[in-house]
Design a protein around this motif. Structure first.
Motif, PDB file in Angstrom:
ATOM      1  N   SER A   5      47.671 112.389  14.255  1.00 32.78           N
ATOM      2  CA  SER A   5      47.954 111.919  15.448  1.00 32.78           C
ATOM      3  C   SER A   5      46.845 112.409  16.801  1.00 32.78           C
ATOM      4  CB  SER A   5      49.382 112.228  15.816  1.00 32.78           C
ATOM      5  OG  SER A   5      49.460 113.587  15.783  1.00 32.78           O
TER       6      SER A   5
ATOM      7  N   TYR B 118      51.606 104.512  14.655  1.00 34.04           N
ATOM      8  CA  TYR B 118      51.383 104.582  13.261  1.00 34.04           C
ATOM      9  C   TYR B 118      52.307 103.377  12.720  1.00 34.04           C
ATOM     10  CZ  TYR B 118      56.202 106.351  13.942  1.00 34.04           C
ATOM     11  OH  TYR B 118      57.567 106.167  14.632  1.00 34.04           O
TER      12      TYR B 118
ATOM     13  N   SER C 101      53.025 106.468  18.684  1.00 40.66           N
ATOM     14  CA  SER C 101      53.333 107.903  18.097  1.00 40.66           C
ATOM     15  C   SER C 101      53.544 108.845  19.329  1.00 40.66           C
ATOM     16  CB  SER C 101      51.836 108.378  17.649  1.00 40.66           C
ATOM     17  OG  SER C 101      51.564 109.629  17.542  1.00 40.66           O
TER      18      SER C 101
ATOM     19  N   GLU D  89      45.720 103.093  15.853  1.00 42.13           N
ATOM     20  CA  GLU D  89      46.124 104.148  14.762  1.00 42.13           C
ATOM     21  C   GLU D  89      44.971 105.113  14.389  1.00 42.13           C
ATOM     22  OE1 GLU D  89      48.161 103.297  10.426  1.00 42.13           O
ATOM     23  OE2 GLU D  89      48.302 101.599  12.012  1.00 42.13           O
TER      24      GLU D  89
END
Lengths: 508, 508
Positions: free
Chosen positions: B328, A90, A100, A84
């Protein structure tokens, strides 16, 4: 393609409601020495990157993955957190972890096109590759007796004191050592080396010192900083092939001057000085590479007088001058220059102490060093502070003296053995070398050491052919024997094979 | 001038039959951490070299010297042996030690002459000095709040694990680490970094990796290896000033393209591509120096599409991309190039881990790397194996992940604090920076941050003026604030002072 998976693991039974192919978890292998959670994270990353796990796909629960990969659940929990952190996954509160979307290759692909890099290279890069003898050299097979290396004998290394030097320096100023240093170098080492050079008889007034990544970077920086008034450099013939390469790469023409028993030939040197103009001379006065000759003190003076007469500055390669086995102190050329600033001295302990620590130095006129410092900064910011500080602490502790005592004794013994073997076993040749780590052998005119090498290689012996050291395409009848890393038995056996093979070739 | 000396030392009485001035032994001072005998040897050497002890002069007996210098007799005995080893003295059996004649300066002096080095420098060396901002920069006084550095915070360094990594690696292969390595780099580190880059989404097929002395050497090697078809390079405007310097030193013209909120301005980029031909583009997609902007994933793709359309290869500076605080995964440009070979990626952990370890890497087309390897070898043989192996062991042990966790948290906190202070305390300006170690501030047109700096410096606050990052002589109204090494209190206080001073200047 989410779905339901069932699998058995030992007595456990689990249902995985995530999707994908179970076999994908079969190729996970733990390696030693790396934290498990990092390996799990890396593994999951690679599954995502190669598309085995897809965007918005649910990841196995931590319990499931721990069973699948046979690692602890804590490792999986840490791995998911790290995944993460890296933006590859996530968490949805109460539901679990998901891949993701942004991480996926299909979202980051631009048109694929190719560059023909070779056609875009500078002539300098092409020449660097062409002159790269490491790419042309022959490699020794496992049982080959190799006389090609003039690197120090690793078994003489003094690991304990290197470790001690590291730990001492780290405990004194570890944080400082790991942050940025200065382009000129690590101050304590600079000061130490200034005193060290003063003790070689150098008049330090008006001089300064720059630390570089070994001799090679120092030489290359000096050459790139020298303007080309005449575009030509004088040097001994033969001479150090790396130096020849760097001279060529920096666009200098080369005029070689023959060697005789006690160093460069004065008559020929004078003639060369009469005939041409030179930006500088590159000289290796001690354990000259490849001939192994130490220039006599008288000749040093006479060379320096000639250089003064003709106004040609000298780049002095201090190569291996620490390895002198005995006899009286021979001052470097820069000491003979007294209060003058006409000599640029390049020093390094690489061949003496540790080549792996890339530390050398340039000692020269202080205004020149001021400019060289800027060139150095533009090239590599600064030399590894860790290397410099370990070397400093090692030197400060008096370890160089102790090490040299041991190394000189050992290398002297090997030198004498090699010399005796050459005299006894090699036919029809001259052998030069006053010590150091190598000897130089000259066979009669017309003899080819490349042919000799080809034949010896078949018999498990290799050496360095001499022609690559020559500035004028000669030297086909010469070879260099590095003995520092060859065992006594192998020295005798190897030279015996070279001798027998040479004899056969000489007989025709 | 041999003679008789008498002196008293404590209760001892000694007669020295050597000659010279007794006071010469008064200036000997022991320093800690260096063996006594080495210090005695060095001291005697310096007496010989400055002529205080003359050729063929008898040295004090070991007993006498031990009294004179107040050191043990054993130390003097060892010192005399070392002096002899170095060729500065010799022993006459039964009589004592004498100064060796050959060691003396008068026997080694050539005519003194001087070179006007500055007039002999290449234009490149002169330019390197001229563009050397380290020589132009202002230095922080003791109590100055300095926002000039973007080096990592030393107090975050993880010394224990660095020590552990060193000791582990040394015990596994110490001898090997200290001897010569390979120009391409230390194999285990190369393999590690290849996997590391693969996990950033890079298609590694047809690619290879070269280790360099940090980013700077890598960049300089790439630029020197690139032929100049067009002699021009595209880059962001503003951009990293060291890169601008190295482009100029390598003879490239520079075309800067303006930045906007999420990276380089696409319209202007397209226009630049229409208007000119470029050998390559130099881009800093993450935590761009100096603006601190992270190029959005969408923009990365569009930039890469444009580059493909116009056939311009990219040199990607992977600067600080590890410092992303959250969010991200953003793939580097080289990942977006997929199986293509048009991106040369330059990586380094310097700003993230330890700048003192000079290790960076070039990831690119394997044929290109083959040539770059030869250029690297000609420049500095190889990067310090010790640095590489410590870094490798540190990474292998999962320490990067742990360290980044800590560093990201700390830098994020500082980033948010600095951003909040700028918003609150700086008048009339735009602030950019998505994280990293610095922010970039733009005041209204016509405002001079050099004037601001002069005024702030008086008040004990300094920062980096922005104009040096611009390719077109603009940016006089900008400045860079590095916050990584400034304490929280000082961040608030320093930005307060900058704000108040700016307000006064804006009011005129």
């Amino acid at each position: 393609m989410p779905g339901l998976w069932f699998f058995f693991y030992g007595k456990d039974y689990a249902m995985i409601a995530t999707g994908g192919d179970l076999r994908m978890f079969n190729d996970f292998r733990l390696i030693a020495g790396r934290p498990v959670y990092v390996q799990v994270k890396d593994y999951m990353k690679s599954l995502i990157l190669r598309g085995a796990l897809q965007g918005e796909q649910k990841l196995p629960s931590t319990r499931e993955l721990s069973l699948l990969l046979k690692v602890s659940r804590n490792s999986v929990i840490s791995a998911y957190m790290a995944l993460e952190d890296d933006g590859f996954a996530y968490t949805v509160q109460g539901q679990g972890s998901y891949v993701s979307n942004a991480a996926l290759p299909e979202n980051t692909a631009a048109p694929v096109w190719s560059v023909d890099w070779k056609s875009r290279l500078s002539s300098r890069a092409l020449l660097a590759e062409e002159l790269d003898i490491m790419k042309r050299g022959i490699r020794a097979g496992k049982d080959t007796i190799s006389f090609t290396s003039i690197a120090p004998d690793e078994s003489l290394f003094d690991l304990d004191n290197v470790k001690r030097a590291f730990l001492e320096r780290m405990s004194v100023e570890g944080n400082v050592l790991l942050n940025y240093g200065y382009a000129k170098g690590y101050k304590p080492l600079i000061d130490y080396l200034k005193q060290y050079m003063e003790h070689k008889g150098v008049d330090m007034r008006g001089k300064d010192l720059l630390i570089t990544n070994g001799f090679t970077e120092g030489f290359d920086i000096v050459l790139s900083a020298l303007g080309q008034r005449h575009g030509k450099v004088l040097c001994e013939n033969p001479t150090h092939h790396t130096a020849l390469k760097n001279l060529q790469l920096n666009g200098f023409g080369i005029r070689g001057v023959a060697m005789e028993r006690d160093g460069i030939h004065l008559g020929e040197l004078k003639q060369a000085l009469e005939e041409g103009m030179y930006d500088c001379a590159y000289l290796v006065p001690s354990y000259h590479n490849p001939t192994g000759i130490v220039m006599s003190p008288e000749k040093r003076l006479r060379v320096m007088k000639l250089m003064a007469d003709y106004g040609v500055p000298v780049i002095e390669d201090g190569f291996n001058e620490e390895l002198r086995y005995s006899g009286s102190h021979v001052a470097p050329l820069i000491a003979a220059a007294g209060g003058g600033n006409s000599v640029i001295y390049l020093g390094s302990f690489s061949k003496v102490l540790f080549p792996g620590l890339r530390v050398g130095w340039v000692l020269a006129d202080q205004e020149l060093i001021y400019y060289l410092e800027s060139v150095k900064r533009a090239r590599s910011i600064h030399t590894s502070t860790l290397d410099q500080s370990i070397l400093y602490q090692y030197l400060l502790g008096g370890n160089l003296e102790k090490y040299l005592k041991r190394a000189r004794t050992e290398y002297k013994r090997k030198y004498e053995l090699t010399m005796a073997c050459c005299r006894e076993l090699l036919p029809d040749c001259r052998v030069s070398g006053d010590g150091g780590l190598h000897l130089f052998v000259t066979f009669p005119e017309g003899f080819s050491t490349r042919e000799l090498l080809a034949a010896c290689r078949e018999l498990g012996v290799i050496f360095t052919v001499g022609d690559m050291f020559f500035t004028d395409g000669t030297g086909q009848n010469t070879l260099r024997l590095g003995f520092s890393r060859v065992a006594d038995d192998d020295i005798r056996r190897g030279i015996g094979i070279i001798g027998r093979t040479a004899r056969q070739l000489l007989l025709g």
